[in-house]
Write an enzyme that holds these catalytic residues in place. Structure first.
Site: not given
Length: 209
Positions: A83-85
């Site tokens: 996951n990335h922001r």
């Protein structure tokens, strides 16, 4: 009397090495697999953990797989480490590179929790499961499906993103099956009642002793 292959058997089908009882080959403590769940791989079943992607110990999320699941070759699990922001102006994870960029380190990264596969679930060839999804008992995920949200028990889903195609049974039957929970019976009882489990006579299954 025998009661099927022992759950601690690596290769439960005689002469067949591409299919394994999965719990006997996993090495990561954050992958938990129930008895009799199998993985079938066209090349080598040891590929399974390679297909559990972005699964970093420091994040702490788990892949939990119930009993009597059927997992086809090339099924992939995307875990929370991927996951990335997305609420930032950038998608780029600057802080993880350090060397001055750590000043932007957030207090937390996106984490959707454990990925949980129920009991008696069939994951078709090449399916991909995204972080944190829950697949209900008795569900079927079609080949090449991309599962982005949780799946209800005894539903069939397919496509990208995966959508419900149909329920396997009517609502009343599904509730009855969830009440029976045959996968929690001891193996002797399961073996005695295989004709009911491998059939569609609900009353016979409910009468099982």
């Amino acid at each position: 009397m025998t009661y099927g292959p022992a759950p601690d058997t690596r290769h439960p089908i005689t002469g067949q090495t591409r299919l394994v009882y999965l719990k006997n080959i996993v090495t990561r403590p954050n992958i938990v697999v129930g008895d009799y769940s199998y993985y079938d791989d066209f090349e080598n079943p040891d590929n399974f953990e390679r297909n559990v992607l972005y699964h970093f110990d420091f994040i702490g999320d788990r892949l939990i797989i119930g009993k009597f699941c059927s997992i086809a070759s090339d099924v992939k699990f995307i875990m929370n480490g991927g996951n990335h922001r997305t609420d930032w102006f950038t998608n780029y994870p600057f802080p993880v590179f350090g060397q001055g960029w750590e000043v932007a380190m957030p207090t937390e990264w996106p984490n959707k929790g454990d990925t949980v596969i129920g009991h008696d679930v069939w994951l078709g060839y090449g399916a991909t499961l995204m972080p944190g999804v829950h697949i209900g008992d008795g569900a079927i995920v079609a080949a090449q499906a991309v599962v982005t949200k949780s799946v209800q028990p005894y539903c069939v889903v397919g496509g990208n993103p995966a959508r419900e195609i149909r329920q396997r049974f009517d609502d009343a039957t599904i509730q009855a099956l969830l009440a029976v929970q045959w996968w929690h019976w001891d193996i002797a009882k399961i073996t005695r009642n295989l004709k009911a489990i491998c059939g569609n006579d609900l009353a016979a299954l409910q009468r099982a002793d």
